[in-house]
Design a protein around this motif. Structure first.
Motif, PDB file in Angstrom:
ATOM      1  N   PHE A   5     -15.569 -33.433 -73.229  1.00 43.76           N
ATOM      2  CA  PHE A   5     -15.451 -32.111 -73.842  1.00 43.76           C
ATOM      3  C   PHE A   5     -14.022 -31.721 -74.203  1.00 43.76           C
ATOM      4  O   PHE A   5     -13.792 -30.651 -74.765  1.00 43.76           O
ATOM      5  CB  PHE A   5     -16.040 -31.046 -72.900  1.00 43.76           C
ATOM      6  CG  PHE A   5     -17.493 -31.273 -72.615  1.00 43.76           C
ATOM      7  CD1 PHE A   5     -18.456 -30.957 -73.562  1.00 43.76           C
ATOM      8  CD2 PHE A   5     -17.905 -31.832 -71.420  1.00 43.76           C
ATOM      9  CE1 PHE A   5     -19.798 -31.187 -73.309  1.00 43.76           C
ATOM     10  CE2 PHE A   5     -19.243 -32.058 -71.158  1.00 43.76           C
ATOM     11  CZ  PHE A   5     -20.200 -31.739 -72.105  1.00 43.76           C
ATOM     12  N   LEU A   7     -11.662 -30.852 -72.151  1.00 46.80           N
ATOM     13  CA  LEU A   7     -11.185 -29.782 -71.277  1.00 46.80           C
ATOM     14  C   LEU A   7     -10.690 -30.351 -69.957  1.00 46.80           C
ATOM     15  O   LEU A   7     -11.402 -31.122 -69.310  1.00 46.80           O
ATOM     16  CB  LEU A   7     -12.300 -28.776 -70.984  1.00 46.80           C
ATOM     17  CG  LEU A   7     -12.871 -27.981 -72.152  1.00 46.80           C
ATOM     18  CD1 LEU A   7     -14.024 -27.106 -71.671  1.00 46.80           C
ATOM     19  CD2 LEU A   7     -11.802 -27.135 -72.814  1.00 46.80           C
ATOM     20  N   LEU A  54      -8.121 -22.244 -77.995  1.00 46.32           N
ATOM     21  CA  LEU A  54      -9.098 -21.847 -76.983  1.00 46.32           C
ATOM     22  C   LEU A  54      -8.893 -20.427 -76.466  1.00 46.32           C
ATOM     23  O   LEU A  54      -9.847 -19.768 -76.051  1.00 46.32           O
ATOM     24  CB  LEU A  54      -9.053 -22.826 -75.803  1.00 46.32           C
ATOM     25  CG  LEU A  54      -9.344 -24.283 -76.146  1.00 46.32           C
ATOM     26  CD1 LEU A  54      -9.083 -25.176 -74.939  1.00 46.32           C
ATOM     27  CD2 LEU A  54     -10.762 -24.438 -76.663  1.00 46.32           C
ATOM     28  N   GLU A  74     -13.671 -20.269 -80.349  1.00 46.90           N
ATOM     29  CA  GLU A  74     -13.614 -21.703 -80.079  1.00 46.90           C
ATOM     30  C   GLU A  74     -13.626 -21.974 -78.568  1.00 46.90           C
ATOM     31  O   GLU A  74     -14.259 -22.922 -78.103  1.00 46.90           O
ATOM     32  CB  GLU A  74     -12.364 -22.302 -80.717  1.00 46.90           C
ATOM     33  CG  GLU A  74     -12.361 -23.794 -80.742  1.00 46.90           C
ATOM     34  CD  GLU A  74     -11.225 -24.364 -81.571  1.00 46.90           C
ATOM     35  OE1 GLU A  74     -10.841 -25.520 -81.304  1.00 46.90           O
ATOM     36  OE2 GLU A  74     -10.710 -23.666 -82.475  1.00 46.90           O
ATOM     37  N   ALA A  78     -16.435 -24.041 -76.418  1.00 49.22           N
ATOM     38  CA  ALA A  78     -16.050 -25.158 -75.544  1.00 49.22           C
ATOM     39  C   ALA A  78     -16.651 -25.001 -74.144  1.00 49.22           C
ATOM     40  O   ALA A  78     -17.202 -25.957 -73.587  1.00 49.22           O
ATOM     41  CB  ALA A  78     -14.527 -25.269 -75.467  1.00 49.22           C
TER      42      ALA A  78
END
Length: 121
Positions: A5, A7, A54, A74, A78
């Motif tokens: 992802f 992240l 983000l 966004e 996420a």
């Protein structure tokens, strides 16, 4: 999380917290306290996340020294994409290995610790 992802653990923590609060934004100082992070650590992390779209920083209109951090569309996308995987991982790596009694005990201990933290600020 990172490979699938994009992240990091810190990204996920920040996005999860921002999406839990009404309006999706917090004052920087309050956010640092909530996370238990030093303000400089939070600031550096938010700078990296803002570059990726983000989160965004919003100046505080009534206090020029203050600023808010807000999750972007966004960022919401996420965390929405990553959350089911995170929940599955926590369940698979942690919860599934505990008995119902251990889960109850863990909840009682967690409640006690959180009450103590709240009482001491």
């Amino acid at each position: 999380m990172h490979e699938e992802f994009g992240l990091s653990g810190a990204d996920y923590t920040i996005l999860a917290e921002l999406t839990r609060v009404p309006g999706g934004q917090l004052r920087m100082l309050e956010f640092a306290r909530t996370l238990g992070w030093e303000k400089s650590r939070l600031s550096h992390q938010l700078t990296r996340m803002a570059k990726r779209g983000l989160v965004e920083r919003i100046e505080c209109a009534d206090d020029r020294r203050g600023a808010y951090v807000a999750v972007t569309g966004e960022g919401r996308e996420a965390i929405t994409a990553a959350a089911p995987r995170h929940v599955d991982d926590v369940r698979r790596l942690f919860i599934d290995h505990l008995t119902p009694g251990q889960i109850t005990l863990l909840a009682e201990i967690s409640d006690l610790v959180l009450e103590r933290i709240d009482a001491t600020g």
